[in-house]
Design an enzyme around this catalytic site. Sequence first.
Site, short mmCIF file in Angstrom:
data_model
loop_
_atom_site.label_atom_id
_atom_site.label_comp_id
_atom_site.label_asym_id
_atom_site.label_seq_id
_atom_site.Cartn_x
_atom_site.Cartn_y
_atom_site.Cartn_z
N GLU A 181 0.79 -1.27 -0.12
CA GLU A 181 -0.04 0.10 0.14
C GLU A 181 0.99 1.35 0.13
O GLU A 181 0.54 2.19 0.83
CB GLU A 181 -0.90 -0.21 1.05
CG GLU A 181 -1.98 -1.24 1.14
CD GLU A 181 -2.76 -1.26 2.29
OE1 GLU A 181 -4.08 -1.34 2.23
OE2 GLU A 181 -2.50 -1.21 3.36
C1 ACM Z 1 -1.88 -5.27 4.20
O1 ACM Z 1 -2.85 -6.06 4.43
N1 ACM Z 1 -1.97 -4.22 3.68
C2 ACM Z 1 -0.65 -6.29 3.77
#
Ligand code: ACM
EC number: 3.2.1.52
Length: 533
Positions: free
Chosen positions: A339
């Site tokens: 992310e």
């Molecule tokens: C994640 O759940 N952002 C690895």
Amino acid sequence: MRSHHRTTPRTARVLGTLLLVAAAGSVTVGATPAAAPPAPTPLGRVVPAPASVTPGAAPYRITRSTVIRADGSGAGRRVAEYLAHLLRPSTGYRLPVTSRGPAGIRLVLSHDPFGAEGYRLHSGRDGVTITAAAPAGLFHGVQTLRQLLPAAVEKDTVRPGPWLVAGGTITDRPRYAYRGAMLDVSRHFFTVAQVKRYIDQLALYKINELHLHLSDDQGWRIAVDSWPRLAAYGGSTQVGGGKGGFYTKAQYREIVRYAASRYLEVVPEIDMPGHTNAALASYAGLNCDGAAPPLYTGTEVGFSSLCVGKRVTYDFADDVIRELAALTPGRYLHIGGDEAHSTSHEDYVTFMDRVQPIVAKYGKTVIGWHQLTGARPARGALAQYWGLDDTGAAEKAQVVRAAQHGTGLILSPADRMYLDMKYTEDTELGQDWAGLVEVRRSYDWDPGAYLPGAPASSVRGVEAPLWTETVATDADIDYMAFPRLPGAAELGWSPAATHSWDAYKVRLAAQAPRWDALGITYYRSPQVPWPAP
Ligand code: ACM
């Protein structure tokens, strides 16, 4: 050495026995799912399912004169002491540990080819013998022995017994070497005692990797001497604005020591270059504009990034990785990489090209979330897949391509393995962005077939992450992890040939009295034929 992926005729026969034993205890659940089935025999209810089970006639009875023997004074002896500590409170027996002479329970290290973690457990009228090639195998055999005893053995006060160990022979070894669980100690901080409690729950199901998510936007949880404000300031809050916390180096070493005593390796994660607000808030110089953002106590993701163009970013990464590697006897250091929505793709690749060699320089192997496969994974790196069943073909293909080029995979599909997903829409805790994950859904898939095209040898195992945006207490952990965690453990340990939801749900149901005895609160899924409370 015999491969556990191949089924020899002998194994086929004993597997058949196991399935029959399990089937004898199962019921067809129709429109009225409430009726509890007859309990499976103790040998048929072990979770994770052993590779082979042969029931025997007579049980062994632990009495006040039972002695536990382990050869020598090293790790095998410590496993024997651990077993004695488990059994003494509920039996009320002395259970002395010796290194010679007759004994009812014997732990034997031998040169038989059980592998690094396998064992054989034989139980009969004259005693119980656990044989393994390494102490880890003895330890896993002890977990099986626990499950062959009545659930009341888990109580911390004296119970009447009788303490019968079901008779028979179990020969067992794991399907995968990496069987992990992750605890996010950043979104909510968990104390050393809380982490130890979780470690004990993981050990019962033969999980051998504890991944600690030590940093995120909401908190930095590990002391770093060269950057003291990371923990002192960056660790001073958490989701919702509570006081947070961090581990001193001594406390962190104590977690590592305790985990090792339960044969778990700690995998520390510093999530970079995104998920870094706590660090950016602690040191203005880490920000591209030189201005520190405020601490963050919400639950959004994707808004923070280290400054990829600044030299200090790599001084920071080098110092943090050096100090963390020095605290880490384990092989791995997880650098996150998920992310990174506020980092350009070009910057992301640049960052990973510079940081992965730092991990190697300090003697560790890189693990990254699977977005790392969009950069250039270092030789030997592992990618942790956290997509969904219906993640796009291009993203899956990128992961498969990396696997074909040598990147190992840890499978944590979020709509299967994420312990923070709600079970149903009525689950109060948890999130639902990956979907609702009932018990059957979390168990009923095959890691070996999950990413077609990935070489079988690339799949190193599975991991069940527990993110803690909504999870703040031991009871919260229990409720989200149980009953899904044992299923994750079984996917990692048990041969694919044992996989059967109908058999598994009966074995899972039989774990409930053990959780009650251990004080574990769990979700009573209507999919599982629980005994009456
Ligand atoms: C994640 O759940 N952002 C690895």
